[in-house]
Design an enzyme around this catalytic site. Structure first.
Site, short mmCIF file in Angstrom:
data_model
loop_
_atom_site.label_atom_id
_atom_site.label_comp_id
_atom_site.label_asym_id
_atom_site.label_seq_id
_atom_site.Cartn_x
_atom_site.Cartn_y
_atom_site.Cartn_z
N ASP A 14 95.91 18.60 19.61
CA ASP A 14 94.70 17.89 19.19
C ASP A 14 94.94 16.42 18.87
O ASP A 14 94.29 15.85 18.00
CB ASP A 14 94.05 18.59 17.97
CG ASP A 14 93.75 20.03 18.26
OD1 ASP A 14 93.40 20.34 19.42
OD2 ASP A 14 93.86 20.86 17.34
N LYS A 17 94.53 13.96 23.57
CA LYS A 17 94.98 13.92 24.97
C LYS A 17 93.81 13.76 25.93
O LYS A 17 93.89 13.02 26.90
CB LYS A 17 95.73 15.23 25.34
CG LYS A 17 96.96 15.48 24.51
CD LYS A 17 97.57 16.83 24.83
CE LYS A 17 96.80 18.02 24.31
NZ LYS A 17 96.74 18.14 22.85
N GLY A 41 91.51 22.61 23.82
CA GLY A 41 90.17 22.05 23.64
C GLY A 41 90.33 20.55 23.70
O GLY A 41 90.80 19.94 22.75
N HIS A 42 90.03 19.95 24.84
CA HIS A 42 90.25 18.52 25.04
C HIS A 42 88.90 17.80 25.04
O HIS A 42 88.08 18.02 25.93
CB HIS A 42 91.00 18.29 26.35
CG HIS A 42 92.38 18.89 26.35
ND1 HIS A 42 93.19 18.92 27.44
CD2 HIS A 42 93.08 19.50 25.36
CE1 HIS A 42 94.35 19.51 27.13
NE2 HIS A 42 94.28 19.88 25.86
N GLN A 224 98.08 21.76 24.39
CA GLN A 224 98.76 22.00 23.12
C GLN A 224 99.60 20.76 22.76
O GLN A 224 99.28 19.66 23.17
CB GLN A 224 99.63 23.26 23.14
CG GLN A 224 98.86 24.57 23.20
CD GLN A 224 98.21 24.86 24.54
OE1 GLN A 224 98.87 24.95 25.56
NE2 GLN A 224 96.91 25.00 24.55
#
Ligand code: GDP
Ligand code: IMO
Ligand code: MG
Length: 470
Positions: A14, A17, A41-42, A224
């Site tokens: 988080d 990225k 979750g980007h 990640q």
């Protein structure tokens, strides 16, 4: 020749990225995911300011000519993928012919989710995202897993699935005392999803080979963070894939010698979701303040993220393990109100001081962080795009970190949106933009521009006399 750039989360995930990959995609031909699954979750923003959270789809999807490739190292949930595609289409984002999936991706199935949930409901929970990631990788490594290519062959798919179901249902019912999962239902669901997925199955090695030969820039997007790596992270509080730089090669079939840059993305502070060691964790009011200001809640699960001071000891290990060539520093603006800021420069263990972390977690748990204190800037840096306008205290903080981690900081991020950045180096050409600003005495970094990097380069050319446009 195009540049092949790996972008990794340099902490526990988080770090921002999604935003950075989206930004770098302005000059790229393709973005490739190489590990993880929909535990990622980007977050990124469309030029119109719409927020999008991507899970399996690479963060190049907003740029409509860019190929988005899902490499063999990814665990692929057909259900999660189709839901994501649906969402993107509702946002008006075209995906036609641009998403390609490796036939060798492992399939993530309802069994994996049920097993993840069953384990996480027990005393040994490690705080996973409960998306089935660990069990899906287990099947892959045990060589009993199904792969995306199986969706093309219903008969053998059925046979393999029923065999797998027998094994997993035994574990689910006998060991975890959970309800079994109906294999026929899973099979029917896979059959109904297959026609939407099979046209996207493509030999990714070949696509990469062609793009590389054509001189396109390629971005390999990590999911990640590298401290969650199954081998090099804080085991067992890790994810189940290799998240470090080497995985960009094994997860795509693109050899290690072709990579030009390996960029880590780190926050100005550190966060962690789920359990596990966290030497610089703040459990006081300052930690809460950072979490609130930084909206530190998981983009997949909504869980609160633990927050702590920047840890240069961990970062030295990260730089080494990934041979990082540069660092992107995000969320600088979250520190805007703080009176003082701390940086962890070493760990004290008994009479020793460690400059890189011990690999023995029991020793790590007994280490005490050594902090250096710096004055905060107590003014807004939100959305700044010009290095010269950063308060001197912020510049000192960044310089000190660069000195401690011994690699250049290439971009500063001052807000969630794409143009809220201060580019310091052009990753594609490796020229030093700050130096150029000083040399030309020209504050040329554009505000609110769609293609900030392109703009920066144009202005740079202008400043050097090579370009006479406006
Ligand atoms: P990822 O998984 O590494 O892509 O990061 P996430 O999307 O899970 O979390 C990063 C969060 O920080 C998102 O909500 C971003 O919109 C936000 N963000 C990224 N960079 C910045 C920044 O420089 N400042 C602020 N305030 N928010 C940022
Ligand atoms: P992005 O790509 C932050 C963490 C989970 C848990 C551990 C194992 O958005 O940075 P898993 O479901 O992978 O088996 O969970 O890893 N984790 C993440 N933390 N960001 C992520 O992804 C994460 N993906 C997994 O919280 O501690
Ligand atoms: Mg995330």
């Amino acid at each position: 020749m195009g540049k092949n750039i790996i972008v990794l989360g340099a902490q526990w995930g988080d770090e921002g990225k999604g935003k950075i990959v989206d930004l770098l995609t302005i000059q790229a031909g393709a973005v490739i995911r190489f590990q993880g699954g929909h535990n990622a979750g980007h977050t990124l923003y469309t030029p119109k300011g719409k927020k999008i959270v991507l899970r399996l789809v690479p963060s190049g999807i907003i740029h409509d000519k860019v190929q988005c490739l899902i490499g063999n190292g990814v665990v692929f949930s057909p259900e999660a993928f189709l839901a994501e595609i649906n969402e993107l289409q509702m946002h008006g984002i075209s995906i036609d012919d641009r998403i390609k999936i490796s036939p060798a991706c492992s399939l993530l199935l309802p069994y994996h989710v049920a097993l993840d949930n069953a384990r996480e409901s027990g005393a040994k929970a490690i705080g996973t995202t409960r998306r089935g990631i660990g069990p899906a990788y287990e099947d892959k490594v045990a060589r009993r897993g199904l792969r995306v290519m199986d969706l093309k062959h219903p008969e053998s798919l059925k046979e393999k699935l029923f065999e797998l179901a027998e094994y997993h249902n035994f574990v689910l019912t006998q060991y975890y005392h959970q309800a079994p999962i109906d294999a026929l239902k899973v099979f029917d669901e896979l059959l109904s999803m297959a026609p939407k997925i099979t046209p996207m199955i493509t030999d990714i090695n070949r696509v990469l080979y062609d793009l590389h030969r054509r001189g396109e820039n390629l971005i390999f997007e990590g999911a990640q963070g590298v401290l969650l790596d199954i081998d090099l992270g804080t085991y067992p509080f890790v994810t189940s894939s290799n998240t470090t730089a080497g995985a960009a090669a094994t997860g795509t079939g693109f050899g290690p010698r072709y990579f030009d840059e390996i960029i880590g993305v780190a926050k100005a502070y550190v966060t962690r979701v789920g359990a596990g060691p966290f030497p610089t964790e703040l459990t006081d009011e300052i930690g809460k303040k950072i979490a609130e200001r930084g909206h530190e809640f998981g983009s997949v699960t909504g869980r609160p993220r633990r927050c702590g001071w920047f840890d240069a000891v961990l970062m030295r290990q990260v730089v080494l393990a990934n041979s990082l060539s540069g660092m992107v520093f995000t969320k600088l603006d979250i520190f805007d109100e703080l009176e003082t800021i701390k940086i962890c420069t070493g760990y004290r263990y008994q009479k020793e001081v460690f400059n890189i972390p011990p690999s023995d977690l029991q020793i790590l748990a007994e280490c005490e962080p050594i902090f250096e204190q710096m004055p905060g800037w107590q003014s807004s840096t939100y959305g700044l795009t010009d290095y010269q306008s950063l308060p001197i205290e912020a510049r000192n903080y960044i310089s000190r970190i660069a000195e401690l981690i011994e690699i250049p900081i290439v971009i500063l991020s001052t807000g969630p949106e794409r143009d809220q950045i201060i580019p310091l180096k052009d990753i594609y050409s490796q020229s030093d933009l700050v130096f150029d600003i000083l040399a030309s005495q020209n504050k040329y970094i554009a505000y609110g521009e769609w293609s900030i990097l392109a703009k920066v380069q144009r202005k740079k050319a202008f400043a050097s006399g090579a370009y006479s446009g406006t």
